[in-house]
Design an enzyme around this catalytic site. Sequence first.
Site, PDB file in Angstrom:
ATOM      1  N   TRP A   5       0.827  -1.222   0.000  1.00 31.22           N
ATOM      2  CA  TRP A   5       0.000   0.000   0.000  1.00 31.22           C
ATOM      3  C   TRP A   5       0.850   1.256   0.000  1.00 31.22           C
ATOM      4  CZ3 TRP A   5      -4.286  -0.573  -2.145  1.00 31.22           C
ATOM      5  CH2 TRP A   5      -5.061  -1.729  -1.945  1.00 31.22           C
TER       6      TRP A   5
ATOM      7  N   ASP B 262      -1.660   6.696   6.483  1.00 30.26           N
ATOM      8  CA  ASP B 262      -2.696   5.861   5.874  1.00 30.26           C
ATOM      9  C   ASP B 262      -3.182   4.894   6.953  1.00 30.26           C
ATOM     10  OD1 ASP B 262      -4.261   4.038   4.528  1.00 30.26           O
ATOM     11  OD2 ASP B 262      -2.795   3.622   2.940  1.00 30.26           O
TER      12      ASP B 262
ATOM     13  N   LYS C  93     -12.735  -1.331   5.759  1.00 32.86           N
ATOM     14  CA  LYS C  93     -11.986  -2.367   6.449  1.00 32.86           C
ATOM     15  C   LYS C  93     -12.502  -2.504   7.893  1.00 32.86           C
ATOM     16  CE  LYS C  93      -9.147  -2.503   2.851  1.00 32.86           C
ATOM     17  NZ  LYS C  93      -8.148  -1.516   2.467  1.00 32.86           N
TER      18      LYS C  93
HETATM   19  C1  LIG Z   1      -7.407  -1.037   1.235  1.00 32.81           C
HETATM   20  C2  LIG Z   1      -6.283  -0.126   1.452  1.00 32.81           C
HETATM   21  C3  LIG Z   1      -6.043   0.967   0.604  1.00 32.81           C
HETATM   22  C4  LIG Z   1      -6.872   1.217  -0.632  1.00 32.81           C
HETATM   23  O1  LIG Z   1      -8.099   1.653  -0.285  1.00 32.81           O
HETATM   24  P1  LIG Z   1      -9.252   1.849  -1.383  1.00 32.81           P
HETATM   25  O2  LIG Z   1     -10.311   2.466  -0.545  1.00 32.81           O
HETATM   26  O3  LIG Z   1      -9.594   0.491  -1.890  1.00 32.81           O
HETATM   27  O4  LIG Z   1      -8.735   2.737  -2.446  1.00 32.81           O
HETATM   28  C5  LIG Z   1      -5.007   1.819   0.888  1.00 32.81           C
HETATM   29  N1  LIG Z   1      -4.226   1.611   1.962  1.00 32.81           N
HETATM   30  C6  LIG Z   1      -4.406   0.571   2.791  1.00 32.81           C
HETATM   31  C7  LIG Z   1      -3.511   0.403   3.968  1.00 32.81           C
HETATM   32  C8  LIG Z   1      -5.437  -0.322   2.560  1.00 32.81           C
HETATM   33  O5  LIG Z   1      -5.635  -1.361   3.392  1.00 32.81           O
END
Ligand SMILES: *Cc1c(COP(=O)(O)O)cnc(C)c1O
Length: 365
Positions: free
Chosen positions: A108, A178, A202
């Site tokens: 990511w 993030d 998530k």
């Molecule tokens: C799932 C995820 C993303 C991407 O997110 P989207 O909403 O699908 O664009 C980015 N960073 C992390 C750590 C993730 O788990």
Amino acid sequence: MSFDHRIFNFAAGPATLPEEVLKQAADEMLNWRGLGTSVMEISHRSKEFMEVYEEVVQDLRALMNIPSNYEILFLQGGGLGQNAAIPMNLMPLAKNGPRADYIVTGIWSEKSYKEAQKYGIANLAASSAAEKFNTIPPRDTWELSDDAAYVLYCANETIGGVEFPNVPDVGQTCLVADISSNFLSKEMDVTQCGVWFGGVQKNIGPSGVTIVIVRQDLIGHSMGITPLIWDWSIQAGTQSMINTPPTFSIYMAGLGFKWLLKQGGVKVIEKRNKEKADLLYSYLDQSSLYENRVTKEYRSRMNVTFFLKDESLNAEFLEQSNAAGLVALRGHKAAGGMRASIYNAMPLEGVKTLVEFMRDFERRA
Ligand SMILES: *Cc1c(COP(=O)(O)O)cnc(C)c1O
């Protein structure tokens, strides 16, 4: 279709939601607040929806203890969208031309780093690629720039199962986190970062909305090319409603916040999350069939990755676990092996059932 109980769903995202939240949404579906309609059929500018929106903002502020000098934005385009929006909104703050530092600890943050290169100089300040993303490079090896607008890191790498135990110290430079996959999973001091971002699919609700928590002084510096919908100053000035927001996702995230408040808040869920992760890791560590490959202090409490030492048993493991009602344990294709995502809504019972299954499978292997 009838069933006695829901399966235990270990998917990484979209992921399992609290049963109470789903039941409430189902109960309210046809007649929300006595209006004779569902929440997703009314205007985002109606009094009723604006009330929901205000409450969602208030509840998140309370849960994370977000100070009043931080804005909360509800945007679309996911975490990946913010990978572009972040450089577009922040890079102009750099002293000597658009520049930012990236800490790459998995797939990511690597995506974030690559996206940023389109908008300015993205400096790879540290990377654990050579260690197969199984660890976090020691802080004293990071090569930070003097003139970066910000430093971006991924607090929890969902695919590798690597999590920062603490917010790293980058001095005076703005830190961007993030938190897509550990949002509200543990206490976080919001003042330690200038920006926190992540999709809600998530650990909070269904997919469709991405939350950005941003300090006010970082708003209003965007590049001219920034799309309206990702310009933080525009969105902050219109309560994230420069266009139609994902109203149902916002409403569902709000039910998720209420559920978490009812559990006792982040402090309580953090304890429960630690207990679940400890249970699974301590079983993995004494097993002769399974192994986790992440440096111990950086193991994720949300995404527990593991491998069967005899990989020829993978298909059988997945087939049998699935039949036992323990689903979505296959690891991300980029990582291989297995992964159990055990977010806030995964009950302790689910992890206990998984460990029992794994023990039984090991005995029979
Ligand atoms: C799932 C995820 C993303 C991407 O997110 P989207 O909403 O699908 O664009 C980015 N960073 C992390 C750590 C993730 O788990």
